[in-house]
Design an enzyme around this catalytic site. Structure first.
Site, short mmCIF file in Angstrom:
data_model
loop_
_atom_site.label_atom_id
_atom_site.label_comp_id
_atom_site.label_asym_id
_atom_site.label_seq_id
_atom_site.Cartn_x
_atom_site.Cartn_y
_atom_site.Cartn_z
N HIS A 1 -6.29 3.67 -2.92
CA HIS A 1 -6.22 2.51 -3.83
C HIS A 1 -6.94 1.33 -3.20
CE1 HIS A 1 -4.74 -0.32 -6.74
NE2 HIS A 1 -3.81 0.48 -7.23
N HIS B 1 -4.73 5.53 -11.44
CA HIS B 1 -5.41 5.18 -12.69
C HIS B 1 -6.02 6.42 -13.33
CE1 HIS B 1 -5.91 1.97 -9.56
NE2 HIS B 1 -4.98 1.46 -10.33
N GLU C 1 2.32 1.90 -13.04
CA GLU C 1 1.86 0.64 -12.42
C GLU C 1 2.35 -0.55 -13.24
OE1 GLU C 1 -2.35 0.41 -11.47
OE2 GLU C 1 -2.00 -1.06 -9.90
#
Lengths: 332, 332
Positions: free
Chosen positions: A179, A224, A283
């Site tokens: 990330h 994601h 998230e």
């Protein structure tokens, strides 16, 4: 049980930002500034208050049980200052996550950021990972594949530079979410082009090099929804075949989370990626905080998309629970 | 009529590569090397031979009629050498495309590369665009949003740097495909993470700045199905709402091509992007040349995926034909 494997502490009390801004000012004035760790002035009540109306409320409303929780990704800011800057900041951020998990052990499990810094040796990250896992009970880490913040000037993930970190992750049996943090390159917007581009890039590092084969227990979570990868599944499979890259072995090492903020995107993810390689995540209180006018629900309420998808009970259980326990065995 | 809006001359005769390698060697020895344009030794027969067994055969086999054809994208190499390097090379490559289209006017329509170079003024690109369109009948251009080749060190597309080019495109009524070239950054793999990341980045430049509103006739084609954008349609819509970006206006300026190499990806593209913003393309004889073992057909035979999609006749006609004529009016 429903485990959300991707949450960041985005709602920290003011004392955290104040400490960081002071540090950033000092290192802006003197790039070699070392400073000291000092203290972050935040009370337990402030921590409770910062979570009760946000992550904890959303857990209740959305019906999720446990969030795997790490410091705010966009604040890791590994490009800021020097190695000392990142060391003190990472220690504070990780200790704060530990406090959150001590206050709400049923709701949060801790994942750490690492004190990466452009040009610095990986040893500091190895030390902080070991401290967090061995001394503080963390279950995983976040690794920034581009600590330069958007110029991609450091070593790729297959470079020997990283090997001590991969070895330590294997030894401690913890995964990494790959990330990036904030972009300091005006060409790249942090939570869209930079995040998604980095996800695709991390996957490609692993695919094109095959380096993960050399670390049998090494596990990466690509956040994601894997960036652009599932949408271009055919492209990646075709490139792998053309170039002699081993696409299939990679699925022993790589998992995609479900931070894709519309039903059709989740449907595609579920259709092309094997169910064993998908981990539930939202998230929440993160990049996208609004309500989708087409659905009347928050864009980041990804549980709704999974509830709305064509998916058997056993597959659903894997994505929400057992896959995540397999990737993060220290949750037990 | 079936128009493929994204083809590159990837099969050039040997004389082209020989000229370029000589130029690259000279500029590697002396970064300030100017040299001269000279000649590329390629006969008409060699051009015919390079196409008959490749693009022309595939047009026949796949049932497409016309390919909008530009120089090989990965060879543009704007990061190589200096402005002179790119000027001579771009002129040659564009003149070669003109020869292709003169030999096969029914099969190919010409699109040019521009002599971009890191740090160079945009004027040279404006001049070459004007030469190609006005003097040589080109219908569009390729614009490289990252002429540095993977460090993203130049001005974003919304920067005033680019405005003379956007104004000239509007004046000449030609679109640009926003397409990077080879990566010289070992972190970014040219035809996967670099291409797809750049597509997402170009879209984000336009969305986050809103600059295209200031150029009413400006038209961008985002290749490779828009990078990560359609898969993350909810994320981009949500970010736009959170940040006050005008998502809807963008669709007056932006089109996505169909270079997505599996059925499910194409299905997603068709489901989330308005049909008027989709242009048929394959980039055949391009990044992915193999056969998908699951289907028995080439990954890049994107016409098959469109034929296999749930799509009305009128929508199909738009994607294959009328949308493309609207974006490239000089095709008429």
């Amino acid at each position: 049980m429903i485990i959300d494997c991707h949450g960041h502490y985005t709602t920290t009390p003011p004392g955290v930002g104040i400490w960081r801004e002071t540090q950033k000012a000092a290192v802006a004035a003197d790039p070699d500034h070392v400073g000291e760790k000092g203290r972050i002035a935040v009370s337990d009540d402030e921590i409770r208050e910062s979570l009760e109306g946000a992550q904890l409320r959303l857990q209740r409303e959305r019906g999720t049980d446990l969030t795997i929780f790490s410091p705010r990704a966009s604040w890791m800011g590994h490009h800021v200052g020097n190695e000392h800057t990142s060391t003190f900041w990472s220690q504070h951020q990780n200790e704060l996550i530990r406090r959150v998990c001590d206050l709400y052990p049923a709701n949060f499990a801790p994942v750490c950021q690492l004190p990466q810094s452009p040009g610095a040796a990986v040893d500091g990250s190895v030390r902080e990972l070991r401290r967090c896992v061995v001394e503080m009970g963390f279950v995983g880490c976040n690794v920034n594949p581009d600590p330069s913040g958007g110029s991609w000037s450091g070593p790729p993930l297959w470079d020997r530079y990283w090997w001590p970190l991969w070895e330590t992750m294997c030894e401690l049996d913890v995964p990494a979410m790959i990330h990036v943090s904030a972009s300091c390159n005006e060409n790249l917007h942090t939570t869209s082009s930079h995040y998604l581009g980095a996800d695709t890039t991390a996957f490609t590092h692993a695919l094109s090099s095959g380096f993960m084969k050399d670390f049998p227990g090494l596990r990466f979570v690509i956040p994601h929804g894997g960036g652009a990868v599932p949408y271009h599944w055919g492209r990646f499979k075709g490139l792998a075949a053309d170039n002699g890259w081993d696409f299939d072995h990679l699925l022993d090492h790589i998992w995609f989370d479900t931070c894709v903020y519309h039903q059709r995107g989740i449907d595609l993810l579920l259709d092309v990626v094997p169910v064993d390689n998908i981990l539930f995540a939202s998230e929440m209180v993160g990049a996208v905080r609004g309500v989708d006018p087409d659905t009347g629900h928050h864009y980041d309420d990804t549980k709704r998309y999974l509830d709305g998808a064509v998916l058997g009970d056993e597959d659903r259980r894997r994505i929400f629970d057992s896959n995540i326990r397999r990737v993060y065995p220290r949750l037990a």
